[in-house]
Design a protein around this motif. Structure first.
Motif, mmCIF file in Angstrom:
data_model
loop_
_atom_site.group_PDB
_atom_site.id
_atom_site.type_symbol
_atom_site.label_atom_id
_atom_site.label_comp_id
_atom_site.label_asym_id
_atom_site.label_seq_id
_atom_site.Cartn_x
_atom_site.Cartn_y
_atom_site.Cartn_z
ATOM 1 N N GLY A 185 0.820 -1.202 0.000
ATOM 2 C CA GLY A 185 0.000 0.000 0.000
ATOM 3 C C GLY A 185 0.854 1.252 0.000
ATOM 4 O O GLY A 185 2.082 1.196 0.094
ATOM 5 N N ARG A 186 0.183 2.386 -0.096
ATOM 6 C CA ARG A 186 0.868 3.675 -0.138
ATOM 7 C C ARG A 186 0.849 4.328 1.243
ATOM 8 O O ARG A 186 -0.170 4.306 1.946
ATOM 9 C CB ARG A 186 0.195 4.605 -1.146
ATOM 10 N N VAL A 187 1.979 4.905 1.619
ATOM 11 C CA VAL A 187 2.073 5.632 2.884
ATOM 12 C C VAL A 187 1.449 7.011 2.690
ATOM 13 O O VAL A 187 1.896 7.791 1.847
ATOM 14 C CB VAL A 187 3.540 5.779 3.338
ATOM 15 N N GLU A 188 0.411 7.292 3.460
ATOM 16 C CA GLU A 188 -0.269 8.586 3.360
ATOM 17 C C GLU A 188 0.392 9.650 4.232
ATOM 18 O O GLU A 188 0.500 10.816 3.844
ATOM 19 C CB GLU A 188 -1.737 8.435 3.774
ATOM 20 N N ARG A 189 0.832 9.231 5.425
ATOM 21 C CA ARG A 189 1.394 10.204 6.357
ATOM 22 C C ARG A 189 2.319 9.492 7.338
ATOM 23 O O ARG A 189 2.117 8.326 7.661
ATOM 24 C CB ARG A 189 0.273 10.916 7.123
ATOM 25 N N VAL A 190 3.354 10.210 7.782
ATOM 26 C CA VAL A 190 4.303 9.677 8.765
ATOM 27 C C VAL A 190 4.291 10.584 9.986
ATOM 28 O O VAL A 190 4.423 11.806 9.866
ATOM 29 C CB VAL A 190 5.733 9.609 8.185
ATOM 30 N N GLU A 191 4.121 9.982 11.161
ATOM 31 C CA GLU A 191 4.131 10.750 12.405
ATOM 32 C C GLU A 191 5.085 10.097 13.398
ATOM 33 O O GLU A 191 5.346 8.893 13.332
ATOM 34 C CB GLU A 191 2.729 10.815 13.023
ATOM 35 N N ARG A 192 5.590 10.914 14.323
ATOM 36 C CA ARG A 192 6.408 10.379 15.400
ATOM 37 C C ARG A 192 5.929 10.943 16.727
ATOM 38 O O ARG A 192 5.648 12.143 16.841
ATOM 39 C CB ARG A 192 7.888 10.720 15.207
ATOM 40 N N ASN A 193 5.829 10.058 17.724
ATOM 41 C CA ASN A 193 5.483 10.478 19.077
ATOM 42 C C ASN A 193 6.159 9.529 20.064
ATOM 43 O O ASN A 193 7.078 8.792 19.687
ATOM 44 C CB ASN A 193 3.958 10.536 19.271
ATOM 45 N N ARG A 194 5.699 9.530 21.296
ATOM 46 C CA ARG A 194 6.330 8.670 22.302
ATOM 47 C C ARG A 194 6.195 7.190 21.975
ATOM 48 O O ARG A 194 6.943 6.361 22.493
ATOM 49 C CB ARG A 194 5.727 8.950 23.678
ATOM 50 N N GLY A 195 5.247 6.865 21.113
ATOM 51 C CA GLY A 195 5.050 5.470 20.723
ATOM 52 C C GLY A 195 5.895 5.039 19.547
ATOM 53 O O GLY A 195 5.759 3.916 19.064
#
Length: 264
Positions: A185-195
């Motif tokens: 599939g296609r990556v729509e968005r990348v996020e980073r947090n404590r997880g």
């Protein structure tokens, strides 16, 4: 000698050399680390699990074979073939295997995690992968042999063997139940947090790379994955009823880069 008899003999000779060639290849993929003490096998449970005479269950590291039928479900394609192949390998090794334990020695079910070798020094996971009877999996910290197991799987994939004969990765939209899956599939968005890092896919799926696994990844490439197509593999978890509105129902947690690959 008639033509048909000549061809039959030639086929047998060819089959012999092909068999020898693949055995040599299997040895080359993941050779034995040395002389190992051996343990007696009581039962081959499925394509990736052994039960020893001493009572331990051994889950082979680095491979996931198709599931046998249970709870009213039919066996997945090549599940029986994988078990039969492992049974034959164990039988040819006088019913005994050598084990190299993983850095993490037990899974959540209490099974021993190990690489298994036959009397010839062949790694049993590599043989199964090279025959196309399972999928390479890399779960930290037991990833020491990922590279050679990838090569074994690649041989099967290039030759369309076993599970790779007609298999195409599914899409995130096609998910209907949890468990092991091969997806694209296609990556729509990348996020980073404590997880850790979260790759939101084009469908009801999010891929999580937890903080403790990040050392194995080139985090500089994470942010540029948006818009790229990835092939993913691993165990999908159904989060229905545990996440808020707008969050993906399905989650796939990845702890090693070998479980992600840019689509060709």
């Amino acid at each position: 000698m008639g033509f048909s008899e000549h061809m039959k003999k030639a086929s047998l000779v060819g089959a012999f050399f092909v068999s020898v060639f693949w055995q040599i290849q299997a040895l080359a993929f993941c050779p034995s680390p040395g002389r190992l003490s051996t343990l007696e096998v009581a039962q081959v449970v499925d394509g990736d699990t052994l039960r020893l005479v001493d009572g331990r269950s051994v889950r082979l590291i680095g491979i996931n074979t198709p599931e046998l039928g249970r709870d009213g479900r039919k066996a997945e394609p090549f599940a029986l073939a994988a078990r039969r192949r492992l049974q034959a390998l164990v039988q040819a090794s006088d019913g005994r295997v050598g084990l190299v334990l993983g850095q993490e020695r037990h899974d959540r079910y209490g099974r021993t995690l190990a690489h298994a070798y036959d009397a010839q020094g062949r790694n049993l996971e590599a043989v199964l992968l090279a025959d196309g009877l399972g999928f390479m999996v890399a779960v930290a910290p037991n990833t020491r042999m990922v590279a050679c197991q990838q090569r074994a799987e690649q041989r099967a994939r290039q030759n369309g063997l076993g599970v790779w004969r007609e298999l195409k990765p599914g899409s995130p939209q096609s998910l209907r139940r949890g468990g092991f899956a091969l997806l694209e599939g296609r990556v729509e968005r990348v996020e980073r947090n404590r997880g850790g890092y979260w790759l939101e896919m084009d469908g009801p799926l999010v891929v999580n790379i937890p903080p403790q696994a990040l050392d194995a990844f080139d985090v500089r490439t994470m942010t540029v994955l948006a818009g790229k197509r990835l092939e993913l593999r691993g165990w999908v978890v159904d989060r229905r009823g545990r996440v808020g509105a707008g969050q993906a129902r399905w989650m796939l947690r990845v702890t090693h880069p070998a479980m992600l690959e840019l689509s060709r």
